[in-house]
Design an enzyme around this catalytic site. Structure first.
Site, PDB file in Angstrom:
ATOM      1  N   LYS A 193       1.169  -0.964   0.209  1.00 58.12           N
ATOM      2  CA  LYS A 193       0.147  -0.147  -0.133  1.00 58.12           C
ATOM      3  C   LYS A 193       0.696   1.577  -0.234  1.00 58.12           C
ATOM      4  CE  LYS A 193      -3.808   1.962   0.401  1.00 58.12           C
ATOM      5  NZ  LYS A 193      -3.778   2.569  -0.470  1.00 58.12           N
ATOM      6  N   LYS A 234       5.384   1.318  -2.423  1.00 60.89           N
ATOM      7  CA  LYS A 234       5.360   3.502  -3.928  1.00 60.89           C
ATOM      8  C   LYS A 234       5.493   3.014  -5.205  1.00 60.89           C
ATOM      9  CE  LYS A 234       4.642   7.566  -1.910  1.00 60.89           C
ATOM     10  NZ  LYS A 234       4.488   7.889  -0.375  1.00 60.89           N
ATOM     11  N   ASN A 257      -5.734  20.803   4.032  1.00 59.45           N
ATOM     12  CA  ASN A 257      -6.699  19.526   4.851  1.00 59.45           C
ATOM     13  C   ASN A 257      -6.173  19.044   6.560  1.00 59.45           C
ATOM     14  OD1 ASN A 257      -6.801  16.413   4.969  1.00 59.45           O
ATOM     15  ND2 ASN A 257      -8.595  16.869   3.182  1.00 59.45           N
ATOM     16  N   SER A 306      -7.771   5.034   4.254  1.00 58.78           N
ATOM     17  CA  SER A 306      -7.399   4.218   2.657  1.00 58.78           C
ATOM     18  C   SER A 306      -8.203   2.918   3.060  1.00 58.78           C
ATOM     19  CB  SER A 306      -5.963   4.581   2.208  1.00 58.78           C
ATOM     20  OG  SER A 306      -5.616   5.944   2.156  1.00 58.78           O
TER      21      SER A 306
HETATM   22  P1  NAD Z   1      -2.718  20.642   2.217  1.00 58.84           P
HETATM   23  O1  NAD Z   1      -1.748  21.499   0.388  1.00 58.84           O
HETATM   24  O2  NAD Z   1      -4.245  20.730   1.997  1.00 58.84           O
HETATM   25  O3  NAD Z   1      -2.171  21.908   2.732  1.00 58.84           O
HETATM   26  C1  NAD Z   1      -1.159  22.108   3.015  1.00 58.84           C
HETATM   27  C2  NAD Z   1      -0.920  23.740   3.840  1.00 58.84           C
HETATM   28  O4  NAD Z   1       0.387  23.986   4.571  1.00 58.84           O
HETATM   29  C3  NAD Z   1      -1.343  25.021   3.539  1.00 58.84           C
HETATM   30  O5  NAD Z   1      -2.369  25.269   3.903  1.00 58.84           O
HETATM   31  C4  NAD Z   1      -0.662  25.565   3.491  1.00 58.84           C
HETATM   32  O6  NAD Z   1      -0.995  27.256   3.231  1.00 58.84           O
HETATM   33  C5  NAD Z   1      -0.039  25.470   4.067  1.00 58.84           C
HETATM   34  N1  NAD Z   1       2.189  25.840   4.043  1.00 58.84           N
HETATM   35  C6  NAD Z   1       2.500  25.720   3.208  1.00 58.84           C
HETATM   36  N2  NAD Z   1       3.674  26.289   2.696  1.00 58.84           N
HETATM   37  C7  NAD Z   1       3.366  27.134   4.056  1.00 58.84           C
HETATM   38  C8  NAD Z   1       4.636  27.530   5.444  1.00 58.84           C
HETATM   39  N3  NAD Z   1       5.655  28.042   5.172  1.00 58.84           N
HETATM   40  N4  NAD Z   1       4.148  27.785   6.492  1.00 58.84           N
HETATM   41  C9  NAD Z   1       3.407  27.260   7.370  1.00 58.84           C
HETATM   42  N5  NAD Z   1       2.317  27.077   6.000  1.00 58.84           N
HETATM   43  C10 NAD Z   1       2.190  26.510   4.665  1.00 58.84           C
HETATM   44  O7  NAD Z   1      -1.501  19.726   2.194  1.00 58.84           O
HETATM   45  P2  NAD Z   1      -1.763  18.421   3.545  1.00 58.84           P
HETATM   46  O8  NAD Z   1      -2.711  17.483   2.504  1.00 58.84           O
HETATM   47  O9  NAD Z   1      -2.626  19.305   4.203  1.00 58.84           O
HETATM   48  O10 NAD Z   1      -0.845  18.053   3.734  1.00 58.84           O
HETATM   49  C11 NAD Z   1      -0.024  18.301   4.496  1.00 58.84           C
HETATM   50  C12 NAD Z   1       1.073  17.624   5.382  1.00 58.84           C
HETATM   51  O11 NAD Z   1       0.629  16.672   5.882  1.00 58.84           O
HETATM   52  C13 NAD Z   1       1.964  17.567   4.586  1.00 58.84           C
HETATM   53  O12 NAD Z   1       3.445  16.632   4.700  1.00 58.84           O
HETATM   54  C14 NAD Z   1       1.546  15.732   3.513  1.00 58.84           C
HETATM   55  O13 NAD Z   1       2.244  14.938   3.728  1.00 58.84           O
HETATM   56  C15 NAD Z   1       0.576  15.584   5.278  1.00 58.84           C
HETATM   57  N6  NAD Z   1      -0.124  14.219   5.290  1.00 58.84           N
HETATM   58  C16 NAD Z   1      -1.301  14.457   4.548  1.00 58.84           C
HETATM   59  C17 NAD Z   1      -1.882  13.267   4.507  1.00 58.84           C
HETATM   60  C18 NAD Z   1      -3.237  13.675   3.858  1.00 58.84           C
HETATM   61  O14 NAD Z   1      -4.935  12.881   4.021  1.00 58.84           O
HETATM   62  N7  NAD Z   1      -3.959  15.007   3.263  1.00 58.84           N
HETATM   63  C19 NAD Z   1      -1.888  12.346   5.102  1.00 58.84           C
HETATM   64  C20 NAD Z   1      -0.694  11.888   5.686  1.00 58.84           C
HETATM   65  C21 NAD Z   1       0.421  12.751   5.738  1.00 58.84           C
END
Ligand code: NAD
Length: 425
Positions: free
Chosen positions: A75, A111, A226, A358
Site C-alpha cells: 500500500k 510506493k 486538509n 484508505s
Molecule cells: P494541503 O496542501 O491541503 O495544506 C498544506 C497547508 O500548508 C496549506 O494551508 C498551505 O498554505 C500551508 N503551507 C504551505 N507552506 C507553508 C509555510 N511555509 N508555512 C505555513 N504554512 C504553509 O496539504 P495536506 O494534505 O494538509 O498535507 C500537509 C502535510 O501532511 C504534508 O506533509 C503531507 O505529506 C502530510 N500528510 C497528509 C495526509 C493527507 O491525508 N492529506 C496524510 C498523511 C500526511
C-alpha cells in the site's frame, strides 16, 4: 555470516536503511530478517511512451516498488514529479511498510511514480501517461496484491484513470485496485477529514495521559490545509483553545483563541483559498516562522517537512509536539527537543489516520457497501487510540522516545509475521 549492510548515494534511501539497521540492532533482530527487510520484495521499472499533442512521442520512466507484503497487499502512493527515481521509491515504500504495520492494518508497503513534471502536460497527455503506466504495472497491482493511492501531484482523477484502465484490462470493475477515489467513483465518505481527525485524536490522547483537561490546553497548528484545518477544528470542538494557525501567507495568533470555523469560512471564500485578510478581535498577524515560537502547550506542524530544525528547536515555547505533516522535524531539531524535554508524537503514528482511512475505502470497495461519515469516524478514532496506546506503553516500558518506540513496534509486527510465514515466494 554478518549482515551485509546496504548503503545508497540517495539520501532518503540511505537514511531509511541506517534507521532500519540501528533499530534492528537495538531490538536484536536476527541477521536473516535484517537481510530480508532491508530489501524490497519487488521493484518494477517501466517505460511509459506517450504520443504528445504535437504528434511527437515522449517516453517517461515509471516505477513501482513493493517493499513488503508480509502483512497484506502493498500500500502506498504514486507521485508524479521530476525527481522520482527507483531509490526514492524504495525508501518511501519501506516507510509505508512500517507505517501500515504500526497502524495495525492488513497492508504491506509500496510506493511508485513517474519522473515527470505533470504541469508541463496537457490534460489529454496526462491521462494517456497515467493509463499507459497503469497498463504496464497491471500484472503487479490489484486489490489483493498492491493498492496504490494519491501522493505528490496525483489525486482523484489519476486514481479513476488507473481504476478504469485496470477494470477494462480485466473485463470487470476493479474498484479496490486504488484508493483516494472521488466519492462518486467508489471513494469513501469521511476520507477528507481522516488525517486531521487522527492527529487531533493523538493530541487528545496525549492530554489524557498527562492529566490535562482539553479546556486548559492551548494549541498552535501550522498549515491550514486538509490536515491542519481538520486537526484544529476537531481540537476546538473538544474544548482546546487554538491560539495560533498559519498558512502560506503567514501566522495568525490570538491568545483569546481563534475561531477556526470563521477562519475556514474566510479561506473558502478567498479566491486562492488562503487565510490572507482574515481578522477577528485580538488577532495578531505575524511571520510564518514566528508563529511556531509563540507560547502554547501543543504545537502541531501540519504543513511542510523540516520546519523544526537546529535553528528554531531551542526557541520553541511548547511542551508537546504532535506531527501532522510528514517529516516536519529534522534529526538535528529532534535532538534539541529531546534535550529540552519536549515530547514528540511522531508523524507516522500521528498522521496514520490517512492510510487507515484508505484501508476503510478499500474495505467498502471490496464489500460493495458504503458507510456513513459517522460510521467511518467511529471506526477510525478507536484504532488511532489503540495505536497511540501501543506506542505510549512501549516507550514507557523501554524508556525510549515515542519516535523510536513507534519504529520498533512497527518492525516487530512485520518480523513476527515473517518468522511465522517464512520466506517462500
Ligand atoms: P494541503 O496542501 O491541503 O495544506 C498544506 C497547508 O500548508 C496549506 O494551508 C498551505 O498554505 C500551508 N503551507 C504551505 N507552506 C507553508 C509555510 N511555509 N508555512 C505555513 N504554512 C504553509 O496539504 P495536506 O494534505 O494538509 O498535507 C500537509 C502535510 O501532511 C504534508 O506533509 C503531507 O505529506 C502530510 N500528510 C497528509 C495526509 C493527507 O491525508 N492529506 C496524510 C498523511 C500526511
Amino acid at each position: 555470516m554478518a549482515v551485509q549492510k546496504r548503503t545508497s548515494t540517495n539520501v532518503l534511501l540511505h537514511t531509511a536503511l541506517q534507521n532500519f539497521y540501528s533499530a534492528a540492532e537495538e531490538m536484536g533482530l536476527e541477521d536473516g530478517l535484517v537481510e530480508v527487510l532491508s530489501r524490497p520484495e519487488r521493484a518494477i521499472c517501466v517505460s511509459v511512451p506517450v504520443k504528445m499533442d504535437d504528434g511527437s512521442v515522449r517516453v517517461f520512466n515509471g516505477y513501482r516498488v513493493q517493499h513488503s507484503t508480509v502483512c497484506g497487499p502493498a500500500k502506498g502512493g504514486l507521485r508524479f514529479h521530476p525527481d522520482v527515481n527507483l531509490e526514492e521509491c524504495e525508501a518511501l515504500a519501506s516507510l509505508m511498510t512500517w507505517k501500515c504495520s504500526l497502524a495495525g492494518i492488513p497492508y504491506g508497503g509500496g510506493k511508485g511514480g513517474i519522473a515527470v513534471d505533470p504541469f508541463e502536460l496537457s490534460p489529454r497527455e496526462r491521462e494517456m501517461m497515467t493509463r499507459t503506466f497503469a497498463a504496464r504495472i497491471a500484472p503487479f497491482i490489484g486489490d489483493w496484491t498492491d493498492v496504490p493511492a494519491p501522493d505528490v501531484n496525483t489525486g482523484g482523477p489519476e486514481m479513476v484513470w488507473i481504476m478504469d484502465t485496470i477494470s477494462k484490462l480485466r473485463g470487470k470493475l476493479e474498484p479496490g485496485v486504488v484508493t483516494g477515489k472521488p466519492i462518486t467513483y467508489w471513494g469513501s465518505k469521511g476520507r477528507t477529514a481522516a488525517t486531521g481527525l487522527g492527529v487531533s485524536t493523538c493530541v487528545l490522547e496525549l492530554l489524557k495521559r498527562k492529566g490535562i483537561d482539553p479546556k486548559d490546553a492551548t494549541v498552535i497548528v501550522q498549515g491550514f490545509g486538509n490536515v491542519g484545518h481538520y486537526n484544529a477544528l476537531f481540537l476546538q470542538q473538544a474544548g482546546c483553545k487554538i491560539v495560533g494557525i498559519s498558512d502560506i501567507t503567514g501566522g495568525y495568533y490570538n491568545p483569546k483563541g481563534i475561531d477556526v470555523v470563521a477562519a475556514k469560512a474566510h479561506v473558502e471564500k478567498h479566491p486562492k483559498r488562503i487565510l490572507e485578510g482574515y481578522d477577528e478581535p485580538g488577532l495578531q498577524k505575524m511571520d510564518g516562522n514566528a508563529i511556531l515560537e509563540q507560547e502554547c502547550l501543543v504545537l502541531s506542524p501540519c504543513a511542510l517537512e523540516g520546519v523544526i530544525n537546529e535553528k528554531n528547536a531551542g526557541k520553541l515555547k511548547c511542551k508537546y509536539i504532535v506531527e501532522g505533516a510528514n517529516g516536519p522535524t529534522k534529526p538535528e531539531g529532534d535532538k534539541i527537543l529531546d534535550e529540552r524535554g519536549i515530547l514528540v508524537v511522531p508523524d507516522f503514528l500521528a498522521n496514520s489516520g490517512g492510510v487507515i482511512g484508505s484501508y476503510f475505502e478499500w474495505v467498502q470497495d471490496l464489500a460493495g457497501f458504503f458507510w456513513t461519515e459517522e460510521e467511518y469516524n467511529s471506526r477510525l478514532v478507536p484504532i488511532m487510540k489503540d495505536n497511540f496506546k501501543r506506542v505510549w506503553d512501549y516507550a514507557e516500558e523501554h524508556n525510549v522516545k515515542m519516535r523510536r518506540a513507534a519504529f520498533l513496534v512497527a518492525i516487530k509486527r512485520v518480523a513476527d509475521g515473517l518468522r511465522t510465514k517464512g520466506f517462500f515466494l
